[in-house]
Design an enzyme around this catalytic site. Structure first.
Site: not given
Ligand code: PLP
Length: 425
Positions: A58, A60, A204, A230, A233, A239
């Site tokens: 942990y 925090e 994003d 994220t 991807k 993740r």
């Molecule tokens: C995948 C994605 C997210 C969210 O990610 P999670 O890990 O699934 O919560 C947010 N914004 C965009 C543009 C995404 O493609």
């Protein structure tokens, strides 16, 4: 055949039922052509980091400012991840603690807006993400989500609409980036609009982070106040998620993530993010990112040649959005048929979709995973041919044709082992 030991011996003994399911998933990921553009294969090194004892701890707080003792190693792990993120993306500040992309975006709201404030984002059916203010998301119920889209004639973002909405609605936050955007995001154009109306611009880059890291998509750094992404991807990490910014926003972001929204960070994930960022800094990752885009362009060309309609007419990145209206096959029917053919895609709305979101007109495909397996542009006509045959078979309900494709797909996949899978050794 020689019997070889199970891939996860302790799990195999303790919980054979679960171990069998994981084994089956490994085989599925090995044998199929995975075209979902938000998915990938992580390296064996990233996978190993996620399965370590860091998960027992942990932590925090932030490095040097924790609420628990015993952080000698964890502080160094998190600092490594933060410093690597700053170097890879060229940012002044990085927070690597968000649990995933959606909580990362929620932290941005917490940092820069109050409930009821207006936020401007791309609408979900036009290619945006739920967390950009869409109605069913907390971000669209607790905040006043105003949404922009794409032009009907070009399939590209309508900057006249974005500017008009921004001037009229005066949003606190503007989101750019999305989940089904096949074209380059013009961060400079968004930056200009955000500055004019005094909004915080959030880029994003969840889908395209790996392309940005590898120089295959322009960087939002000069234009965006905050970069959200994220890590799982195109970036090919575990993740998780990161928030990055100039130093001026560091405090607001860190405070919003912890203690604003989250408790303890997932240290095993942090470690795996650090590993992925080290991989992303290597010259070979530049090659990977450019190969992802080259493959997507080659796949788009091959699909166009077969008479498929593509949203915006093609792609600049890793993703292709196919409008199946002219093929007279609904997206869901096509996606399910392709799955039986060993080709894994998702059904997706297309802009101005006359059909319902749960039964839309399109399928969304992408090249990050197949590129991670080493497939090159010369294979894309074959991939397009399988999709074409699969969609035709879906229209006719021809299960034999789908089974034949599945065998052909499995043969090609066997020749291109995926990183991280037991079958890859
Ligand atoms: C995948 C994605 C997210 C969210 O990610 P999670 O890990 O699934 O919560 C947010 N914004 C965009 C543009 C995404 O493609």
């Amino acid at each position: 055949m020689t019997a070889h030991p199970p891939a996860h011996p302790a799990l195999h003994t303790a919980d054979p039922e679960l171990a069998a399911l994981i084994g089956a998933e490994e085989r599925l990921q090995a044998d199929t052509l995975r075209l979902i553009p938000s998915e990938n294969y992580v390296s064996a090194a990233v996978l190993e980091a996620t399965g370590t004892v860091l998960q027992n701890k942990y932590s925090e707080g932030y490095a040097g400012r924790r609420y628990y003792e015993g952080q000698q190693n964890i502080d160094l792990v998190e600092t490594l991840a933060v410093e690597r993120a700053k170097a890879v993306f060229g940012v002044e500040h990085a927070n690597v603690q968000p649990y995933s992309g959606s909580p990362a975006n929620l932290a941005v709201y917490l940092a820069f807006a109050a409930p009821g404030d207006t936020v401007l984002g791309m609408s979900l059916p036009m290619g945006g993400h739920l967390t950009h203010g869409w109605g069913v998301s907390a971000t669209g119920t607790w905040f006043n989500g105003v949404q922009y889209g794409v032009r009907a004639d070009t399939g590209r973002i309508d900057f006249d609409e974005v500017r008009d909405l921004a001037r009229k609605e005066r949003p606190k936050i503007i989101f750019c980036g999305g989940t089904a955007v096949p074209r380059t995001i013009d961060f400079a154009a968004f930056g200009e609009i955000a500055r004019e109306v005094g909004a915080v611009l959030v880029a994003d880059i969840a889908h395209i982070a790996g392309l940005v890291a590898g120089g295959a998509h322009p960087s939002p750094v000069p234009h965006a106040d905050v970069i959200a992404t994220t890590t799982h991807k195109t970036l090919r990490g575990p993740r998780g998620a990161m928030l990055m910014s100039r130093a001026t926003h560091a405090k607001a972001i860190d405070k919003a993530v912890f203690p604003g929204l989250q408790g303890g960070p997932h240290n095993h994930t942090t470690a795996a993010i650090a590993v992925a960022l080290r991989e992303a800094a290597a010259p070979s990752f530049r090659d990977y990112a450019h190969a992802v885009v080259a493959n997507a362009k080659a796949l788009a060309e091959a699909l166009l040649a077969r008479g498929f309609d593509l949203v915006s007419g093609g792609t600049d990145n890793h993703l292709v959005l196919i409008d199946l209206t002219s093929k007279e096959v609904p997206g869901k029917v096509a996606a399910k048929a392709l799955d039986r053919a060993g080709i894994v895609v998702n059904y997706n709305t297309v802009p101005f979709d006359p059909r319902k979101p749960f039964d839309p007109s399109g399928i969304r495909i992408g090249t990050p995973s197949l590129t991670s397996r080493g497939l090159g542009t010369e294979r894309m006509p074959q991939v397009a041919e399988w999709i074409d045959r699969g969609v035709s078979a879906a229209a006719k309900g021809d299960e034999e044709a789908l089974a034949a494709i599945r065998t052909e797909v499995a043969d090609l996949m066997a020749a291109h082992p995926a990183p991280g899978l037991a079958s890859a050794g």
